[in-house]
Design a protein around this motif. Structure first.
Motif, PDB file in Angstrom:
ATOM      1  N   ILE A  12       0.825  -1.208   0.000  1.00  0.00           N
ATOM      2  CA  ILE A  12       0.000   0.000   0.000  1.00  0.00           C
ATOM      3  C   ILE A  12       0.860   1.259   0.000  1.00  0.00           C
ATOM      4  N   ARG A  13       2.059   1.207   0.601  1.00  0.00           N
ATOM      5  CA  ARG A  13       2.913   2.395   0.631  1.00  0.00           C
ATOM      6  C   ARG A  13       3.668   2.620  -0.674  1.00  0.00           C
ATOM      7  N   HIS A  14       3.495   1.735  -1.630  1.00  0.00           N
ATOM      8  CA  HIS A  14       3.999   2.019  -2.970  1.00  0.00           C
ATOM      9  C   HIS A  14       2.987   2.810  -3.790  1.00  0.00           C
ATOM     10  N   HIS A  15       1.839   3.101  -3.203  1.00  0.00           N
ATOM     11  CA  HIS A  15       0.828   3.942  -3.843  1.00  0.00           C
ATOM     12  C   HIS A  15       0.889   5.343  -3.254  1.00  0.00           C
ATOM     13  N   ASP A  16       0.572   6.339  -4.049  1.00  0.00           N
ATOM     14  CA  ASP A  16       0.392   7.700  -3.547  1.00  0.00           C
ATOM     15  C   ASP A  16      -1.059   7.804  -3.081  1.00  0.00           C
ATOM     16  N   LEU A  17      -1.245   7.779  -1.777  1.00  0.00           N
ATOM     17  CA  LEU A  17      -2.590   7.732  -1.198  1.00  0.00           C
ATOM     18  C   LEU A  17      -3.169   9.112  -0.908  1.00  0.00           C
ATOM     19  N   ARG A  18      -2.437  10.163  -1.221  1.00  0.00           N
ATOM     20  CA  ARG A  18      -2.878  11.499  -0.806  1.00  0.00           C
ATOM     21  C   ARG A  18      -4.230  11.909  -1.384  1.00  0.00           C
ATOM     22  N   PRO A  19      -4.517  11.667  -2.657  1.00  0.00           N
ATOM     23  CA  PRO A  19      -5.847  12.049  -3.151  1.00  0.00           C
ATOM     24  C   PRO A  19      -6.976  11.294  -2.444  1.00  0.00           C
ATOM     25  N   LEU A  20      -6.771   9.990  -2.241  1.00  0.00           N
ATOM     26  CA  LEU A  20      -7.792   9.199  -1.551  1.00  0.00           C
ATOM     27  C   LEU A  20      -7.942   9.658  -0.103  1.00  0.00           C
ATOM     28  N   GLN A  21      -6.823   9.940   0.541  1.00  0.00           N
ATOM     29  CA  GLN A  21      -6.885  10.463   1.913  1.00  0.00           C
ATOM     30  C   GLN A  21      -7.778  11.699   1.990  1.00  0.00           C
ATOM     31  N   ARG A  22      -7.534  12.618   1.085  1.00  0.00           N
ATOM     32  CA  ARG A  22      -8.260  13.895   1.134  1.00  0.00           C
ATOM     33  C   ARG A  22      -9.757  13.694   0.908  1.00  0.00           C
ATOM     34  N   ALA A  23     -10.083  12.818  -0.031  1.00  0.00           N
ATOM     35  CA  ALA A  23     -11.490  12.568  -0.321  1.00  0.00           C
ATOM     36  C   ALA A  23     -12.202  11.914   0.858  1.00  0.00           C
ATOM     37  N   LEU A  24     -11.479  11.097   1.623  1.00  0.00           N
ATOM     38  CA  LEU A  24     -12.077  10.431   2.779  1.00  0.00           C
ATOM     39  C   LEU A  24     -12.123  11.343   3.998  1.00  0.00           C
ATOM     40  N   MET A  25     -11.108  12.180   4.173  1.00  0.00           N
ATOM     41  CA  MET A  25     -11.002  12.993   5.390  1.00  0.00           C
ATOM     42  C   MET A  25     -12.179  13.937   5.557  1.00  0.00           C
ATOM     43  N   TRP A  26     -12.571  14.622   4.460  1.00  0.00           N
ATOM     44  CA  TRP A  26     -13.609  15.637   4.626  1.00  0.00           C
ATOM     45  C   TRP A  26     -14.972  15.017   4.917  1.00  0.00           C
TER      46      TRP A  26
ATOM     47  N   SER B 294      -8.203   9.296   7.817  1.00  0.00           N
ATOM     48  CA  SER B 294      -7.082   9.890   7.082  1.00  0.00           C
ATOM     49  C   SER B 294      -6.169   8.800   6.522  1.00  0.00           C
ATOM     50  N   MET B 295      -6.373   7.553   6.936  1.00  0.00           N
ATOM     51  CA  MET B 295      -5.514   6.417   6.578  1.00  0.00           C
ATOM     52  C   MET B 295      -4.069   6.632   7.038  1.00  0.00           C
ATOM     53  N   GLY B 296      -3.863   7.583   7.906  1.00  0.00           N
ATOM     54  CA  GLY B 296      -2.512   7.949   8.304  1.00  0.00           C
ATOM     55  C   GLY B 296      -1.961   7.164   9.464  1.00  0.00           C
ATOM     56  N   ARG B 297      -2.748   6.200   9.984  1.00  0.00           N
ATOM     57  CA  ARG B 297      -2.281   5.425  11.139  1.00  0.00           C
ATOM     58  C   ARG B 297      -2.595   3.940  10.941  1.00  0.00           C
ATOM     59  N   LEU B 298      -2.395   3.460   9.715  1.00  0.00           N
ATOM     60  CA  LEU B 298      -2.776   2.083   9.397  1.00  0.00           C
ATOM     61  C   LEU B 298      -1.626   1.094   9.489  1.00  0.00           C
ATOM     62  N   GLU B 299      -0.467   1.528  10.000  1.00  0.00           N
ATOM     63  CA  GLU B 299       0.720   0.676   9.981  1.00  0.00           C
ATOM     64  C   GLU B 299       0.443  -0.724  10.525  1.00  0.00           C
ATOM     65  N   SER B 300      -0.144  -0.826  11.681  1.00  0.00           N
ATOM     66  CA  SER B 300      -0.317  -2.141  12.318  1.00  0.00           C
ATOM     67  C   SER B 300      -1.596  -2.845  11.897  1.00  0.00           C
ATOM     68  N   ARG B 301      -2.391  -2.253  10.991  1.00  0.00           N
ATOM     69  CA  ARG B 301      -3.719  -2.799  10.666  1.00  0.00           C
ATOM     70  C   ARG B 301      -4.144  -2.378   9.265  1.00  0.00           C
ATOM     71  N   VAL B 302      -3.456  -2.842   8.257  1.00  0.00           N
ATOM     72  CA  VAL B 302      -3.730  -2.385   6.898  1.00  0.00           C
ATOM     73  C   VAL B 302      -5.111  -2.829   6.438  1.00  0.00           C
ATOM     74  N   LEU B 303      -5.363  -4.129   6.399  1.00  0.00           N
ATOM     75  CA  LEU B 303      -6.669  -4.591   5.923  1.00  0.00           C
ATOM     76  C   LEU B 303      -7.806  -4.211   6.877  1.00  0.00           C
ATOM     77  N   PRO B 304      -7.643  -4.304   8.191  1.00  0.00           N
ATOM     78  CA  PRO B 304      -8.731  -3.838   9.063  1.00  0.00           C
ATOM     79  C   PRO B 304      -9.110  -2.379   8.820  1.00  0.00           C
TER      80      PRO B 304
END
Length: 495
Positions: A58-72, A77-87
């Motif tokens: 997942i970190r080989h993707h640029d997630l910034r556009p998706l982050q922004r669309a989800l945040m608002w 923010s998907m910014g804390r998924l390190e220990s739980r990617v699929l969850p």
């Protein structure tokens, strides 16, 4: 997807849901290739290794556009998924599906399943470092000075100040001194009524200056001057090359090529190889400290561009490991760079009867190869013995360059969290306080940020006990504000 602008309509929940589900399918599919690679280096495919593979994909993707669309939308923010990617992805998908009046093909995780990665990291940290102190999550590791071998009261003072792990550097002293230090640590732990673990750090093929020679009136090298390194014999100076040093690892000189960079004494001097001769190399100095850098014996040399091809275990290390197995709770493995280096260490440990023992292993990440191969290193050890990673910022900065070390420190922390591997924040923590008794403002901030790691290491110095006391309080306070990358919104009382 592009970032929403003033003239754009944000994507509809239905479109976001389809994008998220497609991303999830790609992650699980591509991760199979990574998992197969891990198996090829002898890894046991544990849940931690699987999540690590998902995180790398997942970190080989640029997630910034998706982050922004989800945040608002208040979803994530998907910014804390390190220990739980699929969850994390499944929780977001379930919420998006509900917005669309649909049911996600992947059910939302339970609370316990969502936070399983945090529980795994906590268990791995306890297995390596022992139970945490009452007031903080992050442990404090302290490097013992040589005098600790003959001063039990000094070691007891460190324990009372809050030391959780004692580090013995096998580059110094001898087996008799190490045994004495160990006895003092065990006695201090008994006196305090708690466990204090011992890490013994094998030296590895550290390259250092040995004998040095320079002009009689000064030993400071300036930018533009030349330095000769010699593989054998005494240092040799000349009018054109007024500084010279012999080195602890003579074969390094023969493996240099013109243009290779050299950094000396944690980057206080940087130069490039200008020419090579018979068993010697001339370095043209490009950068030094203001006013020049003093040439001294026993100072480290880093060669970020040179393929040294050295084993991380020297003959001395193999002899030292007999005492390490006898005394330590964990090994600090210097200059480990490849998964095969783990096998090399395990072979030596087996000779001393430590195969399958609970002896912990801390891989010191010091060179670019170790950074590149970190996922394979982690996977190779997973499930075999307690394991941690030390971010050796001194050597890492000298190898990667000062501008990259902060960024790389963060990336290593993220990768370790994804794999439920405890991380040690090391080198120059509270250095001014340890040396002078008074901290700088910048290092106080650095020490506070160390709370994101599972352990922070202090080096030896006259005021190390004061540094432990300060760090104990600081880490306890930061625990109320921060867990890894996640801010904790406890009530503020300053306003």
């Amino acid at each position: 997807m592009t970032l929403p602008g003033k003239a754009e309509m944000p994507e509809r929940p239905e479109r976001l849901l389809e994008e998220l589900l497609a991303l999830r399918d790609e992650i699980t599919g591509t991760a199979d290739t990574l998992i197969a690679r891990f198996e090829a280096v002898g890894a046991r495919i544990t849940p931690e290794v699987v999540n690590l593979a998902h995180y790398l994909v997942i970190r080989h993707h640029d997630l910034r556009p998706l982050q922004r669309a989800l945040m608002w939308r208040g979803l994530s923010s998907m910014g804390r998924l390190e220990s739980r990617v699929l969850p994390t992805l499944d929780a977001i998908a379930a919420s998006l599906a509900a917005l669309c009046g649909r049911v996600s093909p992947h059910p939302a995780p339970t609370e316990a399943a969502f936070f399983t990665g945090e529980a795994r990291l906590e268990a791995a940290t306890d297995a390596l470092f022992g139970a945490p102190p009452l007031r903080r999550r992050c442990r404090v590791m302290v490097t013992l000075p040589s005098e600790a071998a003959g001063d039990a009261a000094f070691v007891l003072g460190l324990a009372r100040a809050g030391m959780d792990v004692a580090r013995i550097n096998c580059a110094h002293d001898d087996a008799a001194a190490w045994r004495s230090m160990t006895a003092h640590v065990r006695a201090a732990a008994d006196a305090e009524g708690r466990e204090i673990r011992i890490l013994m750090d094998v030296a590895g093929p550290k390259i250092r200056t040995e004998a040095v020679q320079g002009p009689k009136d000064r030993m400071k090298i300036l930018a533009g001057e030349a330095l000769r390194l010699v593989a054998a014999g005494r240092p040799r100076v000349s009018e054109e090359v007024p500084f010279s040093a012999s080195v602890s690892l003579p074969e390094m000189v023969t493996r240099l090529v013109p243009g290779d960079r050299l950094r000396y004494d944690d980057g206080k001097l940087e130069g490039v190889v200008e020419s090579l001769g018979d068993g010697e190399a001339v370095i043209r100095v490009r950068h030094t400290k203001t006013g020049g850098t003093k040439l001294k014996p026993e100072k480290g040399i880093n060669l970020p561009d040179t393929a040294l091809g050295l084993s991380p275990l020297t003959a001395k290390d193999e002899g030292d490991l007999a005492t390490v197995v006898e005394c330590a709770d964990m090994i600090g493995y210097s200059f480990v760079s490849r998964a095969e280096d783990i096998d090399l260490l395990e072979e030596v440990l087996a000779r001393f009867g430590a195969a399958g023992s609970p002896l912990g292993l801390v891989a010191k990440i010091e060179r670019p190869e170790a950074v590149k191969n970190l996922p394979d290193l982690i996977a190779r050890v997973a499930g075999r013995r307690p394991f941690g990673v030390m971010i050796a910022r001194g050597d890492l900065a000298a190898e990667l360059g000062f501008t990259r070390v902060a960024e790389m420190q963060e990336e290593i922390l993220w990768l370790c969290e994804a794999a439920s591997v405890p991380a040690v924040w090391a080198t120059q923590v509270l250095e001014e306080l340890v040396k002078t008794g008074l901290p700088s403002r910048g290092e106080m901030t650095d020490a506070a940020m160390a709370a994101r790691a599972e352990c922070v290491m202090l080096n030896k110095g006259p005021a190390v006990a004061e540094a432990i006391t300060l760090l104990d309080e600081l880490l306890g306070r930061m625990d109320a504000h921060l867990f890894k990358k996640t801010p904790r919104l406890r009530a503020l009382k300053s306003w």
